[in-house]
Design a protein around this motif. Sequence first.
Motif, PDB file in Angstrom:
ATOM      1  N   PRO A  52      -3.513  -0.275  -2.968  1.00  0.00           N
ATOM      2  CA  PRO A  52      -4.105  -1.007  -3.983  1.00  0.00           C
ATOM      3  C   PRO A  52      -4.253  -1.982  -4.989  1.00  0.00           C
ATOM      4  O   PRO A  52      -3.635  -2.213  -5.259  1.00  0.00           O
ATOM      5  CB  PRO A  52      -4.600   0.488  -5.101  1.00  0.00           C
ATOM      6  N   LYS A  70       0.763  -0.941  -0.117  1.00  0.00           N
ATOM      7  CA  LYS A  70       0.285   0.346   0.263  1.00  0.00           C
ATOM      8  C   LYS A  70       0.827   1.572  -0.113  1.00  0.00           C
ATOM      9  O   LYS A  70       0.922   2.449  -0.191  1.00  0.00           O
ATOM     10  CB  LYS A  70      -1.203  -0.048   1.434  1.00  0.00           C
ATOM     11  N   GLU A 122       1.375   3.210  -3.434  1.00  0.00           N
ATOM     12  CA  GLU A 122       0.616   4.529  -3.122  1.00  0.00           C
ATOM     13  C   GLU A 122       1.527   5.636  -3.687  1.00  0.00           C
ATOM     14  O   GLU A 122       1.723   6.469  -4.405  1.00  0.00           O
ATOM     15  CB  GLU A 122      -0.259   5.074  -2.225  1.00  0.00           C
ATOM     16  N   HIS A 123       2.571   5.293  -3.412  1.00  0.00           N
ATOM     17  CA  HIS A 123       3.986   6.948  -3.336  1.00  0.00           C
ATOM     18  C   HIS A 123       4.400   6.497  -4.694  1.00  0.00           C
ATOM     19  O   HIS A 123       4.381   7.746  -5.522  1.00  0.00           O
ATOM     20  CB  HIS A 123       4.829   6.681  -2.160  1.00  0.00           C
TER      21      HIS A 123
END
Length: 629
Positions: free
Chosen positions: A395, A367, A371-372
Motif C-alpha cells: 500500500p 507490502k 498489510e499485516h
Amino acid sequence: MLSSLLSCGVLASAIFASCAATVTTVSVDGTAAHSIPPLLLLQNRAFQQVKPNTIDALFGWAPINGTSINVIADPIPLSGALPNSLELTIPSGLSGQVGFGNEGYWGINVNASWTYNASFYYRFPRASDFSGKLTVMLQSSIGVVYANASVPISGSTTAWMQVMVHLTPTSSPVSTTNIFTVTVDGASAIGETINFAMFSLFPPTFKGRVNGLRMDIAQTLYDMKPSFFRFPGGNNLGQSFSTRWQWNATVGNLIDRPGRMGNWGYINTDGLGLLEYLYLCEDMEMEPIMAVWAGFSLDGASLPENDLAPYIQQAIDQINFVIGDPATSKPAALRASLGHPEPFHLQYVEIGNEDFLASESYMYRWKDFAEHLEATFPHLKFIATSQPFNPTLDPIPKQYDNHVYQTPGWFADNAFYYDSVKRDGTYYFEGEYAVVSTNASDLFGKPFNGRLVYPNMQGSVGEAAFMTGLERNSDIVFAASYAPLLMNTANYQWSPNLIAFDASHVYPSTSFYTQQLFSLNRGTEYFPSTLPWQNGTLYWSVTRDAPTNTVFIKIANTGMTAEEMSFELPFNSVHGTGNATVLSGSATANNSPETPNAVMPVTSQIKTGKSFSYTAPAYSVNVLRVEAK
C-alpha cells in the motif's frame, strides 16, 4: 535518535537591497499559515558473545596479585542466555587480597556524593569447607581504596547465588583511572576455584530507573527538551539475520538477555532493552518512534517473501508488548508482569531502516509487513524507509523516513528542499541528518580530509539553515532528528555525534546547542514571511506560541560576515524589548574535551517593536523572542 518534533511551519524569507551594505528586510504575514504539532559502568560484565578460553574473552578484566582468571563455558551456566562465567583460581603461595578487577568503560568516575549499587553471581564448582568473605571495592589503579564492602561466602555454595552490595566512596578523585575489584584473602583461599557471572555496577541513574541512564548524560538530553526518541536505532536493527535486534531477547531479567554482536564492532549487552527505551520515553516525556526489523540486513541479504511470516509475527508481538491488552496478548501480559500493566503510548512504527539499500526486495517486504501490521493495528502510523515514491510501494506509504549526511553547503542549499514537495497527504520524517564533512568529494573520509570529529559552527549553522526549511514545511515534515546521538571519546566508530562524553564528563556540541535552541523555542503556529534568498547566507523562520503571545524568529547566518536585518511585524501590539539568544563562533570552533565550552549560547536584551533591526553575527544561530498580540 533524539531531537524535537518539528513545528508545523513555514519559513521566513528575504528581500535583498541592491546596495553595498545590504539589509535583509523580513515582512511577516499577520495570518498564521498553519498550526505547529506539539549507564552501566562495567565493560564485558556478563561475558556475552565471547569465545571461552581466549584472551579476548577477558577484555575489561585483569587478575589481581597473582591469581588466575579465565572465561569458561560453565557446565552449570547461570542461565541459557549466559553460558559463560569468569573462573577465579587461587594458586598456592599467595597472601593478602587476591582476585580480579574491571577497568570500566575507559575509566570509572568515583563520586563521594553517590552510592553505587554493585551485584554479581558466584558459585563454587566443587564443594569445599572454605568459609571467608569477598571484598568488593572501588579503588584507584595504584590501589587507593575509595569504597569497600564485604560479604560472607561459603565453599558449600555450589548453586549460583547473587551478591548485592552498596558502595559509598569516602572521597572523589579527580582521575577516572579507577577499577572495580572483587577479592578474597589469598592465604585462606589457597587452592579454591570460584566462578562468577553477571556483574553490575551502577551509580545513581536518571530518575532512579533500574538499568537506567547515567544521570549527567540523560540530564543533558532532557535539557534539550526532546519530543521523540527513535529506537532501537537505525542500523542497530541488524547486521545479519542471526544478529538482528530482537525485542524479546532484550526484556525481562538481565540474566535472560543473551546480548548480541552489534553493527559497529562491539557487543551489545541489551541491558538497555525495549522496556528501558519505553521507560526513557516516559521519563523524558518523549514520543516513541519504534522500528521493527523487516527482513533486510546490512550484510546485503533480504529474506525471500515466503520466509517473512515468522518475522511479521515477531513484529506484531513487539508492538503488542508496547500497547497490547494483557488479557488477550501474551507479549502484553509479559509487559504487565514486568510492572507496566497499562499500555505505553505509541503512534509511529517504522518498518525497517534505510531500505533504499534494498529497494527491490522492499517492494514485497513493505507490502507484506504493512498489510499485516495495518490490519492488526489500524490506529498506528507506519513509516516507510525507501526513497519517497521510488520504488512505488503498495500500500502507498503515508509517511517516509529520509536520511542525509552531507556538507554545510549542501544543507544550506537544500533549506528549500521540501518547499516544492507535493501536498498530497504524504508526511516526512527527517530521521537522520548531520553535517559530517566539509569535503563533498570525500564525505566519509578521514579528519585530515575534511571529516568532522566534533560538530563545528560552520556545520551547525548549515544544519540550522536546513532546519528553518523543515520548520517552514512542517505541515508535511512531522519530525526530524540529528544523528548519531552519543559518542564515547575513548572509543567511537562514527563522527561527529551530537553529544560526546567520557567516564566523568559530558560535552554538548555546537549542534546540540543548535538543536536545543530550536527545541526550546517552538511556536504553536507558523507565520509566512518574506522568503530567504536561495543563494544568500541568511535563513529564517517565524513562529508564535499563541498561549503566551511569544514570537520566535530563528535566524541562521551561514556567511563569514555579520548581516543586517530589518523586521516588520504585523501585530497590533509588540513589546519594545525582547531578547536574543545567539550561538556563534569561527567556522571551525567546536566543543571538545580540550575546549568543552568554546561555543555556548549567550542571551541578551534587544530593542524590538513593530519594526526593528537586528545584526546576525557571522556563523551564527540566533533566536529572537518578543511578545506580540
